[in-house]
Design an enzyme around this catalytic site. Structure first.
Site, PDB file in Angstrom:
ATOM      1  N   HIS B  14       0.836  -1.209   0.000  1.00 35.19           N
ATOM      2  CA  HIS B  14       0.000   0.000   0.000  1.00 35.19           C
ATOM      3  C   HIS B  14       0.871   1.260   0.000  1.00 35.19           C
ATOM      4  O   HIS B  14       2.031   1.234   0.421  1.00 35.19           O
ATOM      5  CB  HIS B  14      -0.916   0.003   1.227  1.00 35.19           C
ATOM      6  N   GLU B 102      -1.575  -7.771   7.681  1.00 31.48           N
ATOM      7  CA  GLU B 102      -0.195  -7.595   8.149  1.00 31.48           C
ATOM      8  C   GLU B 102       0.120  -8.529   9.322  1.00 31.48           C
ATOM      9  O   GLU B 102      -0.787  -8.966  10.053  1.00 31.48           O
ATOM     10  CB  GLU B 102       0.024  -6.122   8.538  1.00 31.48           C
TER      11      GLU B 102
END
Lengths: 240, 240
Positions: B14, B102
């Protein structure tokens, strides 16, 4: 004080040759690029090196260029630098480096993988397991540990330059122009992997990749996953 | 008959967030992109996906997109696809995938590396060797083998899609949008490396990399060293 950019080793596989196209093992055979290979590397040079926002390598940060002794690598290096201001280019040391010549294929020079496998079977070799260059090397050519030895010597030279640049707080981008097998081996040795097994890396003719360090620390070598190219933003914010 | 292109897994970290900028560990904290991060990923999308000569991903070859459940990944994915023809985009399945969220940092969420090291010393931990996430994991969060387990499950899913595409002779590019640690782990597990040691890979916010296979064979997974971007030639020859 802002930190100087982290030193980088940018590696370039030479552009297309007739044998990179056909998949023939090419080490000492001194082929030149195809017309497509010439256009390919000229354009890569324009996109890779320059003073605009687009290019990732600023010519004034280039502290060394190391090129394999073979014609296809030499020609690639010339094409990459074609658009760099001649005055700036004249200041960049360009060295022919024997330690990054292609893996010596010996008797397999000019053959394709399936032909090498067939040849070795005819000779009664590989009864236990199929040939790979990583595990079994080349008859009359090099084994993995010989390749590792010369690459480790080369890496030591690079990291000495990078250590000095970090100590002085100056940028140091180094370009290496070489070949498909030797560059994949260079990446593997950069992170101290044994070359007796396939390092599972892909690098097409003309491909560009980057090696660097984590935490601005030469003792933490690492592989850059995003490769050479990034897309710049149209309008740079203050928060880059 | 020409071979179909080799299937690829294109991974995107990202774009910039306030915490990617400051170096704070961000897992569950649901930050959005900074204005710079928005511009960054919009431009990356334009350069990466499209029907021109420049872009490496042709929208019609995109068979799946997998996105982490977090806002910063979701927003990145939207920006990447912004310029794709809405009719084409509507045909691409986009899935939220928990297995690529994550690494769970537990008690270390929001801290920086030096703060984690200090905190653990205060607790009397790490008397023998300094903390790394690879070797010691996160208190209240995940250890390396837990991360490996969910990534292996995800890789199996990807390779099933790729096997089917190869069997049918059709292209299959898959995009994964996720995070810095989990994507470096994904690359390491793609080539079956243990995560208990640092895989020595670098991936900046907004970075794009590629995983694929050698010899068009899903049983030979490999890492693409040249990353996502290639420079096209001005005039394509017949010999590409």
């Amino acid at each position: 004080m802002t930190k100087s950019p982290c030193p980088r080793l940018i590696f370039v596989r030479h552009g297309q040759t007739e044998w990179s196209k056909s998949g023939q093992y090419t080490s000492r055979t001194d082929l030149d690029l195809t017309p497509f290979g010439v256009k390919q590397m000229r354009n890569t040079g324009k996109g890779l090196i320059g003073s605009g926002n687009l290019q990732m390598i600023k010519p004034e940060n280039l502290t060394h260029i190391f090129v394999s002794p073979r014609k296809r690598a030499q020609h690639t290096s010339e094409l990459l630098l074609e658009e760099v201001d001649p005055e700036v280019r004249a200041k960049i040391p360009i060295e022919i480096e024997e330690d990054i010549r292609e893996w010596e294929y010996g008797e397999y020079e000019g053959l394709k993988t399936n032909e090498i496998i067939e040849l070795r079977k005819q000779k009664g070799l590989d009864k236990d397991s199929e040939w790979t260059i990583w595990g079994k090397g080349c008859e009359g050519g090099e084994q993995h540990f010989e390749v590792a030895e010369r690459l480790d010597r080369f890496i030591e030279k690079i990291q000495k330059i990078h250590r000095e640049a970090l100590a002085k707080g100056v940028a140091s981008d180094i370009i290496v122009v070489a070949h498909g097998h030797i560059l994949r081996c260079l990446v593997a040795r950069w992170v101290k992997r044994d070359l007796s097994t396939n390092p599972q890396l892909i690098l097409d003719a003309g491909g560009v990749g980057v090696l660097s360090y984590q935490h601005h620390n030469v003792d933490e070598p690492a592989i850059y996953l995003a490769g050479a190219f990034t897309v710049p933003i149209e309008e740079e914010g203050a928060d880059i």
